[in-house]
Scaffold this active site. Structure first.
Site, mmCIF file in Angstrom:
data_model
loop_
_atom_site.group_PDB
_atom_site.id
_atom_site.type_symbol
_atom_site.label_atom_id
_atom_site.label_comp_id
_atom_site.label_asym_id
_atom_site.label_seq_id
_atom_site.Cartn_x
_atom_site.Cartn_y
_atom_site.Cartn_z
ATOM 1 N N GLY A 52 -44.122 -26.902 -8.949
ATOM 2 C CA GLY A 52 -44.870 -27.124 -10.187
ATOM 3 C C GLY A 52 -45.840 -28.295 -10.161
ATOM 4 O O GLY A 52 -46.860 -28.275 -10.845
ATOM 5 N N ASP A 111 -37.583 -32.714 -18.032
ATOM 6 C CA ASP A 111 -36.913 -32.032 -19.144
ATOM 7 C C ASP A 111 -35.549 -32.693 -19.343
ATOM 8 O O ASP A 111 -35.428 -33.697 -20.050
ATOM 9 C CB ASP A 111 -36.822 -30.537 -18.822
ATOM 10 C CG ASP A 111 -36.285 -29.696 -19.959
ATOM 11 O OD1 ASP A 111 -35.762 -30.262 -20.927
ATOM 12 O OD2 ASP A 111 -36.371 -28.454 -19.886
HETATM 13 C C1 PRP Z 1 -39.194 -27.900 -13.036
HETATM 14 C C2 PRP Z 1 -39.998 -29.178 -12.856
HETATM 15 C C3 PRP Z 1 -38.938 -30.184 -12.481
HETATM 16 C C4 PRP Z 1 -37.726 -29.702 -13.217
HETATM 17 C C5 PRP Z 1 -37.543 -30.532 -14.456
HETATM 18 O O1 PRP Z 1 -39.019 -27.318 -11.779
HETATM 19 O O2 PRP Z 1 -40.974 -29.043 -11.862
HETATM 20 O O3 PRP Z 1 -38.715 -30.207 -11.093
HETATM 21 O O4 PRP Z 1 -37.946 -28.327 -13.584
HETATM 22 O O5 PRP Z 1 -36.405 -30.145 -15.151
HETATM 23 P P1 PRP Z 1 -35.187 -31.147 -15.405
HETATM 24 O O6 PRP Z 1 -35.751 -32.459 -15.873
HETATM 25 O O7 PRP Z 1 -34.406 -30.449 -16.488
HETATM 26 O O8 PRP Z 1 -34.401 -31.276 -14.125
HETATM 27 P P2 PRP Z 1 -38.571 -25.806 -11.573
HETATM 28 O O9 PRP Z 1 -37.094 -25.784 -11.275
HETATM 29 O O10 PRP Z 1 -39.018 -24.972 -12.750
HETATM 30 O O11 PRP Z 1 -39.325 -25.380 -10.257
HETATM 31 P P3 PRP Z 1 -40.931 -25.322 -9.955
HETATM 32 O O12 PRP Z 1 -41.417 -26.749 -9.896
HETATM 33 O O13 PRP Z 1 -41.006 -24.641 -8.625
HETATM 34 O O14 PRP Z 1 -41.578 -24.541 -11.072
#
Ligand code: PRP
Length: 188
Positions: A52, A111
């Site tokens: 991301g 998040d």
């Molecule tokens: C998303 C984002 C963070 C994580 C944040 O990644 O890039 O790494 O979620 O969430 P948290 O604070 O609740 O841990 P995702 O798992 O969606 O993967 P991506 O980056 O490949 O979309």
């Protein structure tokens, strides 16, 4: 929505634009200036967390006008079960030793903070001089307090399904050049 944004495929799935391309440009410029000021003499290592963060990362590093190096990490995504269990697994590790280095972890969104909390602990065990976080977005969820506080924050967003500028739903929408809220009928 400006003219360019209206031409982007999939824009019809977007309920509203939270951050336009102009908004994002301003955010990146401000963060780049802050980071360059703080790291101008230490040759920091900027780490993008795949996938991301790549869009933000590509813009941010070009806005930080000081010597630096970059590297990448990928961590597992187990969906909501992982978030509650707090389990994170490294899928792609750094190629660069970080002992004695100043580290800036670049994330697209914070998040629950579970991902970053794990990453910081993992990287701390390798003996860097410092670790800070640059997060494009921090999600404000009522009643949720993240264990991690980024020093550099682009914007706070409400607890909505945000996509674009690297953020996905089911691996789609990462290429939207703005940040939007997904229409509920797309994922419900
Ligand atoms: C998303 C984002 C963070 C994580 C944040 O990644 O890039 O790494 O979620 O969430 P948290 O604070 O609740 O841990 P995702 O798992 O969606 O993967 P991506 O980056 O490949 O979309």
């Amino acid at each position: 929505m400006d003219h360019d944004e209206g031409r982007v495929p999939s824009h019809e799935d977007i309920e509203c634009v939270l951050l336009s391309q102009a908004d994002i440009k301003g955010i990146v410029k401000r963060m780049g200036e802050e980071l360059a000021e703080d790291y101008r003499e230490s040759n920091p290592l900027f780490i993008a967390i795949l996938r991301g963060a790549v869009v933000f990362f590509a813009d941010l590093i070009r806005a930080v006008h000081c010597p630096m190096q970059i590297d990448f990490m990928a961590v597992s995504s187990y969906g909501s079960a992982a978030k509650s269990s707090g389990v994170v697994r490294i899928l792609k590790d750094l190629d660069t030793p970080i002992e004695g280095r100043d580290i800036v972890i670049v994330e697209d969104i914070l998040d629950t903070g579970i991902t970053l909390n794990y990453l910081i602990k993992n990287l701390e065990s390798r003996g860097p001089r410092s670790i800070e976080i640059a997060a494009f977005l921090v999600k404000d969820v009522p009643g949720q307090r993240s264990a991690v506080l980024p020093r550099y924050v682009g914007a706070h967003v409400p607890d909505a399904f945000v996509v674009g500028y690297g953020l996905d739903y089911d691996e789609r929408y990462r290429n939207l050049p703005y940040l939007g809220v997904l229409k509920p009928e797309v994922y419900s």
